[in-house]
Design an enzyme around this catalytic site. Structure first.
Site, PDB file in Angstrom:
ATOM      1  N   ASN A  73       0.861  -1.162   0.000  1.00  0.00           N
ATOM      2  CA  ASN A  73       0.000   0.000   0.000  1.00  0.00           C
ATOM      3  C   ASN A  73       0.904   1.220   0.000  1.00  0.00           C
ATOM      4  O   ASN A  73       1.570   1.500   0.995  1.00  0.00           O
ATOM      5  CB  ASN A  73      -0.912   0.009   1.233  1.00  0.00           C
ATOM      6  N   ILE A  74       0.966   1.918  -1.105  1.00  0.00           N
ATOM      7  CA  ILE A  74       1.815   3.095  -1.204  1.00  0.00           C
ATOM      8  C   ILE A  74       0.971   4.305  -0.809  1.00  0.00           C
ATOM      9  O   ILE A  74       0.019   4.652  -1.512  1.00  0.00           O
ATOM     10  CB  ILE A  74       2.364   3.255  -2.640  1.00  0.00           C
ATOM     11  N   ARG A 121       1.778  10.529   1.914  1.00  0.00           N
ATOM     12  CA  ARG A 121       3.160  10.559   2.444  1.00  0.00           C
ATOM     13  C   ARG A 121       4.162  10.882   1.327  1.00  0.00           C
ATOM     14  O   ARG A 121       5.138  11.593   1.543  1.00  0.00           O
ATOM     15  CB  ARG A 121       3.528   9.217   3.072  1.00  0.00           C
ATOM     16  N   CYS A 148      15.721   5.069   1.811  1.00  0.00           N
ATOM     17  CA  CYS A 148      14.938   4.078   2.548  1.00  0.00           C
ATOM     18  C   CYS A 148      15.934   2.998   2.949  1.00  0.00           C
ATOM     19  O   CYS A 148      17.081   3.324   3.255  1.00  0.00           O
ATOM     20  CB  CYS A 148      13.771   3.558   1.706  1.00  0.00           C
TER      21      CYS A 148
END
Length: 195
Positions: A112-113, A117, A137
């Site tokens: 789920n991107i 954000r 990341c």
């Protein structure tokens, strides 16, 4: 590049032990000497995105000397895990501001991107007052790739070029859901400032 995975403290200690036991310079003491002489080791998947904007995987202590050369003002960290204390100390000692956007790293088909954000991270990236800055990341592939891909859409890159760049960093781990997210990202609602 192999040196980036060896903690500097381990290399130094191992070199001292080997020099003491063998009475000669070992390969690891050569690595230590290279570090002492100013060898700069970039983080995994490091690359320049734009003038003043960089991307990478998670910086290790062996990367700190290299990162100092970038004279960073900001780091955009895309993971939910707390930033390690040693990294926080590095940021504080170099007056680098940390922006954290806790995007979960998951495998397909459970990805789920969070679009909001990504937009928040892009706002930080687009603000030239935060430059030079590093986006990262864990491995510099998926979450970082999505942010950079959306930035490229803002820069009016064609979709095939956006996908090619993403693929270069994600390689065999490329995710269809990431590509779909970048394709559907609505860049018209954001302004390209001065990146």
């Amino acid at each position: 590049m192999g040196m980036a995975r060896i903690p500097e403290e381990f290399v130094v200690q191992q070199a001292i032990e080997e020099d003491d036991c063998n009475g000669h310079r070992s390969p690891s003491s050569k690595v230590t000497a290279a570090v002492a002489e100013g060898v700069f080791v970039p983080p995994l998947n490091f690359a320049m995105v734009n003038d003043g904007v960089f991307r990478s995987g998670f910086p290790e202590t062996t990367n700190f000397r290299f990162l100092e050369t970038l004279e960073l003002r900001s780091i955009v960290y895309l993971c939910p895990e707390p930033y390690p204390e040693v990294n926080k100390e590095f940021l504080e000692s170099n007056s680098i501001r940390l922006f954290q956007f806790g995007i979960e790293g998951r495998k397909e088909p459970f990805v789920n991107i969070p679009g909001e954000r990504i937009r928040e991270a892009l706002e930080v990236v687009l603000d030239a007052k935060n430059h030079p800055l590093l986006i990262h990341c864990k491995r510099g592939k998926h979450r970082t790739g999505c942010v950079v891909g959306c930035l490229r859409k803002l820069q009016k890159w064609c979709l095939s070029s956006v996908f090619d760049e993403y693929q270069r960093f994600a390689a065999a781990k490329a995710r269809v859901c990431d590509l779909r997210f970048m394709e559907l990202f609505d860049a018209s609602s954001m302004k390209l400032l001065s990146t």
